[in-house]
Enzyme design. Structure first.
Site, PDB file in Angstrom:
ATOM      1  N   ARG A  64       0.855 -18.332   4.740  1.00  0.00           N
ATOM      2  CA  ARG A  64      -0.245 -17.760   4.619  1.00  0.00           C
ATOM      3  C   ARG A  64      -1.162 -18.634   3.462  1.00  0.00           C
ATOM      4  NH1 ARG A  64      -2.299 -13.016   2.177  1.00  0.00           N
ATOM      5  NH2 ARG A  64      -0.387 -12.820   1.100  1.00  0.00           N
ATOM      6  N   HIS A 108     -16.884  -4.414   3.659  1.00  0.00           N
ATOM      7  CA  HIS A 108     -15.718  -3.395   3.776  1.00  0.00           C
ATOM      8  C   HIS A 108     -16.147  -1.883   4.482  1.00  0.00           C
ATOM      9  CE1 HIS A 108     -11.788  -1.893   3.508  1.00  0.00           C
ATOM     10  NE2 HIS A 108     -12.358  -0.764   2.954  1.00  0.00           N
TER      11      HIS A 108
HETATM   12  C1  GAR Z   1     -16.106  -4.173  10.205  1.00  0.00           C
HETATM   13  O1  GAR Z   1     -16.285  -2.722  10.207  1.00  0.00           O
HETATM   14  C2  GAR Z   1     -15.720  -4.941   8.933  1.00  0.00           C
HETATM   15  O2  GAR Z   1     -16.304  -4.239   7.925  1.00  0.00           O
HETATM   16  C3  GAR Z   1     -14.436  -4.468   9.092  1.00  0.00           C
HETATM   17  O3  GAR Z   1     -14.042  -4.959  10.518  1.00  0.00           O
HETATM   18  C4  GAR Z   1     -15.124  -4.613  11.157  1.00  0.00           C
HETATM   19  C5  GAR Z   1     -15.435  -5.927  12.103  1.00  0.00           C
HETATM   20  O4  GAR Z   1     -16.000  -5.469  13.171  1.00  0.00           O
HETATM   21  N1  GAR Z   1     -13.454  -5.353   7.930  1.00  0.00           N
HETATM   22  C6  GAR Z   1     -12.439  -4.959   7.453  1.00  0.00           C
HETATM   23  O5  GAR Z   1     -11.838  -3.658   7.856  1.00  0.00           O
HETATM   24  C7  GAR Z   1     -11.878  -5.842   6.626  1.00  0.00           C
HETATM   25  N2  GAR Z   1     -10.922  -5.327   5.581  1.00  0.00           N
HETATM   26  P1  GAR Z   1     -16.590  -6.812  14.393  1.00  0.00           P
HETATM   27  O6  GAR Z   1     -15.211  -7.536  14.568  1.00  0.00           O
HETATM   28  O7  GAR Z   1     -17.304  -6.006  15.124  1.00  0.00           O
HETATM   29  O8  GAR Z   1     -17.633  -7.521  13.453  1.00  0.00           O
END
Ligand code: GAR
Length: 203
Positions: A64, A108
């Protein structure tokens, strides 16, 4: 002021990336999109917009750190002035930030410091909160722990599922994230300790 070039990290659908692409203006442009997985919708969106894409696989364990370095170098090679984590579901190690050498942001889907981690929406729903939301913040090696730029609440409805709630949160994220990037590009985010001050527009 020169246009800020941003490098966006994605893992999935890329609805946030789409909003960031559509928000490009005289302040910022997307210079590269990096993903930990090939063949995802977010990469298709980047390709359609003519933005170069890179895939860096993110194995577990020590590898990682190597992957984090690779992805940071990719962004550096594209001379980005800001790293943008937009639904990037792998945890980058501390060297990512050192090698990147410029600030990074994350969005987030919960009101931090509540419900950090990979399941912010699911965890809020399971806890039974009435209100959750989104947090756009500077990303640091402290996972979901960096200084807050924007937060906005989203009400939890009685019949919400993780999917329906997440969709409403994403609508808010899609509005706020390009705005946060624009404010950074325009030099209007001032960090004082943990607090982020939004400076007035010049003139
Ligand atoms: C979003 O809601 C973002 O905040 C979340 O993933 C989604 C992405 O959506 N991120 C996390 O949870 C990070 N920990 P997308 O792929 O449709 O842009």
């Amino acid at each position: 002021m020169a246009k800020l070039r941003v490098g966006v990290l994605v893992s999935g659908t890329g609805s946030l990336l789409q909003a960031i692409l559509e928000g490009q203006d005289s302040s910022y442009e997307v210079g590269v999109v990096a993903s930990d997985r090939p063949g995802i919708r977010a990469l298709e969106r980047a390709e359609k917009a003519g933005v170069p894409t890179v895939v860096v696989e993110f194995p577990k364990g020590e590898a990682r750190e190597i992957a984090s370095e690779k992805i940071a170098r990719t962004l550096r090679n594209h001379e980005v002035g800001l790293g943008v984590l937009a639904g990037f579901m792998k945890v980058v190690t501390a060297n990512f930030f050192d090698i990147l050498g410029v600030p990074a942001m994350n969005s987030h889907p919960a009101l931090l410091p509540s419900f950090p981690g990979a399941h912010g929406v699911r965890d809020a729903l399971a806890w039974g909160v009435r209100v959750t939301g989104t947090t756009i913040h500077f990303a640091t090696p402290d996972l979901d722990g960096g200084p807050v730029i924007f937060q906005e609440a989203v009400e939890v409805l009685a019949d919400d599922t993780e999917e329906t709630l997440h969709e409403r949160i994403k609508v808010v994220e899609q509005r706020l994230y390009p705005e946060a990037i624009r404010l950074f590009a325009d030099g209007r985010l001032k960090l004082e300790g943990r607090r982020v001050h939004i400076l007035p527009a010049p003139g």
